[in-house]
Design an enzyme around this catalytic site. Structure first.
Site, PDB file in Angstrom:
ATOM      1  N   HIS A 222       0.813  -1.220   0.000  1.00 57.31           N
ATOM      2  CA  HIS A 222       0.000   0.000   0.000  1.00 57.31           C
ATOM      3  C   HIS A 222       0.850   1.276   0.000  1.00 57.31           C
ATOM      4  O   HIS A 222       0.466   2.273  -0.606  1.00 57.31           O
ATOM      5  CB  HIS A 222      -0.991  -0.029   1.164  1.00 57.31           C
ATOM      6  CG  HIS A 222      -2.080  -1.039   0.951  1.00 57.31           C
ATOM      7  ND1 HIS A 222      -2.089  -2.269   1.584  1.00 57.31           N
ATOM      8  CD2 HIS A 222      -3.155  -1.035   0.124  1.00 57.31           C
ATOM      9  CE1 HIS A 222      -3.137  -2.962   1.170  1.00 57.31           C
ATOM     10  NE2 HIS A 222      -3.816  -2.230   0.288  1.00 57.31           N
TER      11      HIS A 222
ATOM     12  N   ASP B 291     -11.030  -2.616   1.386  1.00 59.51           N
ATOM     13  CA  ASP B 291     -10.455  -2.973   2.692  1.00 59.51           C
ATOM     14  C   ASP B 291     -10.001  -1.744   3.475  1.00 59.51           C
ATOM     15  O   ASP B 291      -9.684  -1.836   4.669  1.00 59.51           O
ATOM     16  CB  ASP B 291      -9.286  -3.960   2.519  1.00 59.51           C
ATOM     17  CG  ASP B 291      -8.225  -3.458   1.557  1.00 59.51           C
ATOM     18  OD1 ASP B 291      -7.992  -2.235   1.500  1.00 59.51           O
ATOM     19  OD2 ASP B 291      -7.613  -4.285   0.855  1.00 59.51           O
TER      20      ASP B 291
ATOM     21  N   ASP C 175     -16.142   0.678  -4.877  1.00 59.65           N
ATOM     22  CA  ASP C 175     -15.940  -0.770  -4.759  1.00 59.65           C
ATOM     23  C   ASP C 175     -17.314  -1.417  -4.914  1.00 59.65           C
ATOM     24  O   ASP C 175     -18.276  -1.001  -4.286  1.00 59.65           O
ATOM     25  CB  ASP C 175     -15.330  -1.105  -3.391  1.00 59.65           C
ATOM     26  CG  ASP C 175     -14.737  -2.508  -3.362  1.00 59.65           C
ATOM     27  OD1 ASP C 175     -13.577  -2.662  -2.932  1.00 59.65           O
ATOM     28  OD2 ASP C 175     -15.438  -3.470  -3.766  1.00 59.65           O
TER      29      ASP C 175
ATOM     30  N   ASP D  49     -19.759  -0.554  -9.772  1.00 61.24           N
ATOM     31  CA  ASP D  49     -18.708  -1.034 -10.647  1.00 61.24           C
ATOM     32  C   ASP D  49     -17.846   0.172 -11.047  1.00 61.24           C
ATOM     33  O   ASP D  49     -18.372   1.217 -11.439  1.00 61.24           O
ATOM     34  CB  ASP D  49     -19.359  -1.663 -11.888  1.00 61.24           C
ATOM     35  CG  ASP D  49     -18.344  -2.186 -12.856  1.00 61.24           C
ATOM     36  OD1 ASP D  49     -17.859  -3.307 -12.630  1.00 61.24           O
ATOM     37  OD2 ASP D  49     -18.027  -1.480 -13.829  1.00 61.24           O
ATOM     38  N   ALA D  50     -16.538   0.009 -10.929  1.00 60.17           N
ATOM     39  CA  ALA D  50     -15.635   1.144 -11.182  1.00 60.17           C
ATOM     40  C   ALA D  50     -15.777   1.655 -12.610  1.00 60.17           C
ATOM     41  O   ALA D  50     -15.689   2.862 -12.866  1.00 60.17           O
ATOM     42  CB  ALA D  50     -14.201   0.729 -10.908  1.00 60.17           C
TER      43      ALA D  50
ATOM     44  N   ASP E 103      -6.623  -0.177  -7.357  1.00 63.12           N
ATOM     45  CA  ASP E 103      -6.272  -1.159  -6.315  1.00 63.12           C
ATOM     46  C   ASP E 103      -7.160  -2.385  -6.512  1.00 63.12           C
ATOM     47  O   ASP E 103      -7.917  -2.768  -5.629  1.00 63.12           O
ATOM     48  CB  ASP E 103      -6.492  -0.525  -4.932  1.00 63.12           C
ATOM     49  CG  ASP E 103      -6.028  -1.421  -3.799  1.00 63.12           C
ATOM     50  OD1 ASP E 103      -5.263  -2.364  -4.055  1.00 63.12           O
ATOM     51  OD2 ASP E 103      -6.440  -1.178  -2.648  1.00 63.12           O
TER      52      ASP E 103
END
Lengths: 490, 347
Positions: free
Chosen positions: A32, A61, A81, A113-114, A132
């Site tokens: 990260h 996350d 996300d 959905d991205a 990510d």
């Protein structure tokens, strides 16, 4: 459906999404910090006195968000996300690890959905976009690594904005990694590849892990030398980071040998599933030494392929081409990745080699007369010379005439049939694992003692094809494979 | 017991219907009650396969309102028209409905094949004899699961089962007891990595193909939730030396996957683990312990595994294996399209 698994170990946790490792608290900071910190630091340098807007694609996350929130210059983060279950874990179980980033008042979560999210974003909205995403394990997952996706990202970035994304392993998925690089270049980015060792990824068989730092405006060494990282990082240091842009030449030189990944002619899945295409010749001097991408400003050399190599049609073409070249050049070793690309991430080249040994049996299953009749019912749709050959073959079989020579048109038919049968069996992941002769750890029999042939009136014609299949394979020069199927791994 | 009907006219009163989530219990109860039912036709298994990326199509055959058979079809989506429909462990049909039920299922396979682009339907019913209704099927070159296995009858007492074992088996078991090997079973998902460590050690040692870790995460999480499986461990002096995944379905417990450490072979941990699994299955009311794979061929690659299994006694059991029903319209369609696209060059 989604599978979430949190493995608890002595030092923390490892999180698996649909069976794939997402992070291990032992070393997630490496991933990260390398993904987020340089991009933000560079953006701060490029956009002084600006309230930065950041988009995180994936990252439910909350760990990437934790890194972004280190920077007071960031006024707003959009996190998109599609998986609410992961975000829920991010707000609860992972809270201790992401420092409760997902409840920050500077962050908005979008369950979407991205791809769709980015389609609705006005141009030049963000100074930083972070990709990510999880490792793509199927064709659909590669959409967000496509030319079209990167173009959308570019459009959503402010002039001079930074895009940072995780890649795949340049070490073990060399072609896939450079495919991403060339796709970024084709989308108008100047991209800097970098690689690091993440122990938990390596333990899971991923090898060195790759990232890309990209912008439409050239990223220069001076810029990178000048940026300042926050002081309280866990692992990232400027000297180590600058070294991460260095690649062994034998890996780096492969970047000119790949196609770009676009929706119409996708390549990434092929490269990831068939990584042996990245094997390089160590005897070439050009493959030694290191190439530092910080100093390299280059234009893309990747082209759009004419083929989607995981498609049946491409496979059949590769077989036909190999057959033609085999006729001209003796001992022309076949490229099994092209002749029969692996279709699923559970499969290995070794499995494929065993699977290919069944080709004659696959052909033997077919009631060739019935098939020919079905095809000849639609003879007007076939190329005329093939229709003629199929009629002739049907006649020979019907009248019991021997089939001694195979005409080129018949080879074409047999290749198309063989590749179709092989493909049908190979695309089903379980079919490979459960193959009777080596099924599972508990063992199994290589075959039933039941005689199915008495059931079938097809076998006689099937055996005709079995014989033809042998001729075909001999013609193909594929006889190096143990066609008996008797040589198993176990 | 299902009502017997005389099918002088094939499909009178017999209908095939898509099964919906509310039919889950009905389907599973039906499957578990049949001695030929296989866990791969259970609803939970199909959930696991869905997690693995398969599309699942569930059909029940009803005689009026009574479920008399059916099949779960699995299809792994792929861009193209070269694919299979597979039904591991299926179809499941009661004897009185074999002919008529199979006809309906074949019709359904043809419909699905056309919709999805499948060129064949591969079945693997757990039948020992080929019924006439499979006359259109040819032997598949590969199995979906082992067609030959070894079954232990769990109905006798433990002492009797022990007595039925080969002397070598009892000897090994006594060694493990004397060494103090203990056995435990769990549905705690934290056991998955411990299982996998031993499984993978075995894969490497024996050089066979092993599924990845993620596969077992999905498998265990789905079957644990359905109370259909447990992980078993054999432990000696605090060390895990052998592990297995035991699947329960109907009156059968099946040893699906296993692994062992190659350290401390003298304590015979795998023997203790299988005996523990036999006891466990018996306690749960199972009547059969299935070793899931066996060969009597001494030259077979798995001969030594089978030799180990045979120490427990048992009876070899052979099913008809996998068969393929080719959907010739679809196969012809795929080939014609390909030949058209390849240009049909005259060479």
């Amino acid at each position: 459906m989604t599978s979430l698994f949190i493995e608890q170990h002595e030092r923390g946790i490892a999180f698996y999404l649909n069976g794939d490792l997402q992070f291990d608290t032992d070393d997630e900071a490496i991933y990260h910090e390398y993904l987020v910190i340089p991009a933000l630091a560079l953006a701060i340098e490029r956009f002084p006195d600006t309230d930065l807007r950041v988009l995180i694609c994936g990252g439910g996350d909350g760990l990437a968000a934790r890194e972004v929130l280190r920077f007071p210059q960031v006024s707003h983060i959009d996190l998109v996300d599609y998986n609410p279950a992961v975000v829920e874990l991010g707000k609860t179980t992972f809270k201790a690890y992401n420092q409760d980033s997902l409840t920050s008042d500077r962050l908005t979560i979008h369950f979407q959905d991205a791809w769709e999210f980015l389609a609705s974003v006005p141009a030049s909205t963000y100074q930083v976009i972070i990709g990510d995403f999880t490792y793509p394990t199927c064709r659909e997952d590669t959409k967000i690594y496509s030319l079209e996706w990167f173009q959308k990202v570019n459009l959503a970035l402010d002039n001079g904005g930074i895009f940072t994304t995780n890649g795949v392993s340049p070490e073990y998925r060399t072609a896939g990694f450079w495919c991403l690089y060339q796709t970024l270049l084709a989308a108008g980015f100047h991209a800097k590849p970098l690689q690091i060792n993440i122990p938990s990824f390596r333990q899971d068989g991923y090898g060195n892990w790759g990232f890309f730092l990209a912008a439409e405006q050239v990223i220069t060494r001076d810029e990178l030398d000048a940026i300042a990282f926050p002081t309280n990082l866990q692992v990232l240091s400027q000297p180590a980071w600058l070294n991460a842009f260095q690649f062994e030449s034998r890996i780096a030189n492969f970047r000119h040998q790949v196609y770009i990944h676009c929706l119409d002619k996708p390549q990434l899945s092929y490269y990831l599933l068939n990584p042996t295409v990245a094997i390089l010749d160590d005897s070439d001097e050009a493959n030694f030494g290191l190439l530092d991408f910080i100093d390299l400003q280059e234009l893309g050399t990747g082209q759009i392929s004419q083929r989607d190599l995981l498609q049946l049609e491409s496979t059949a073409k590769a077989w036909l081409e190999h057959f033609q070249s085999s006729s001209n050049l003796p001992a022309n070793a076949p490229d099994l990745n092209k002749l029969f690309p692996l279709q699923h991430h559970y499969h290995s080249p070794k499995m494929r080699a065993e699977w290919l040994s069944y080709i004659k049996q696959f052909l033997a299953e077919i009631d060739i007369l019935r098939l020919l009749n079905k095809m000849l019912e639609r003879a007007q749709e076939l190329p005329p010379h093939i229709a003629g050959e199929l009629r002739s073959l049907a006649h020979k079989i019907r009248t019991g005439q021997p089939i001694v020579n195979i005409s080129p048109s018949m080879v074409q038919f047999l290749i198309v049939l063989s590749t179709t049968l092989l493909m049908a069996n190979l695309v089903t992941p379980d079919a490979v694992f459960a193959k009777g002769s080596y099924s599972r750890s508990s063992g199994s029999s290589s075959g039933s003692s039941i005689n199915w042939s008495s059931l079938s009136h097809n076998q006689s014609t099937g055996m005709t094809l079995f014989g033809i299949g042998s001729l075909l394979l001999a013609a193909f020069g594929l006889t190096f494979i143990d066609w008996t199927g008797g040589k198993n791994d176990e | 017991m299902m009502n017997k009907i005389i099918n002088t006219s094939p499909n009178i009163g017999l209908k095939i219907k898509t099964l919906h989530p509310e039919d889950r219990d009905l389907w599973d109860r039906f499957g578990q009650a049949l001695p030929t039912a296989a866990f791969m036709q259970s609803w939970a298994w199909s959930d696991f396969k869905a997690l693995e990326g398969y599309q699942v199509f569930r059909y029940g055959i009803f005689d009026r309102h009574q479920l008399v058979g059916g099949c779960l079809f699995y299809f792994y989506p792929h861009h193209g028209k070269a694919n299979l429909l597979i039904s591991p462990g299926g179809p499941i049909l009661t004897a009185d409905y074999l002919e008529t039920g199979m006809k309906l299922l074949i019709q359904q396979a043809e419909i699905l094949g056309k919709e999805l682009g499948a060129i064949a339907w591969r079945i693997e019913p757990q039948w020992q004899h080929k019924p006439d209704c499979l006359s259109a099927f040819v032997k598949a070159p590969v199995e979906l699961s082992p067609s030959e296995t070894l079954l232990i009858d769990l109905q006798p007492s433990e002492a009797q089962i022990l007595q039925s074992m080969k002397q070598k088996g009892r000897y090994n078991l006594r060694l493990s007891w004397r060494a103090g090997v203990t056995v435990e079973f769990t549905t705690d998902s934290q056991a998955i990595p411990k299982f996998y460590e031993l499984f993978w050690e075995t894969v490497k040692q024996q050089e066979f193909f092993g599924e990845p870790y993620g596969f077992f995460i999905n498998l265990c999480q789905t079957l644990f939730a359905a109370k259909m499986a447990e992980i078993g461990f054999a432990r000696w002096q605090g060390k895990l030396l052998a592990a297995m995944i035991l699947v329960y379905w109907g009156d059968r417990a099946t040893y699906l996957y296993g692994g062992r450490s190659f350290a401390y072979p003298q304590v015979r941990a795998p023997s203790a683990l299988h005996w523990g699994a036999i006891q466990r299955a018996k306690q749960r009311g199972c009547k059969i312990y299935d070793f899931y794979g066996f060969t009597r061929d001494p030259d077979h690659n798995y001969a030594k595994f089978s030799q180990f299994k045979s120490q427990f006694g048992g009876i070899p059991y052979t099913t008809i294996g996998a068969g393929d029903y080719f959907l010739y319209d679809q196969l012809a369609d795929t080939l014609i399209n390909l030949l058209q696209n390849l240009g049909g060059d005259r060479r």
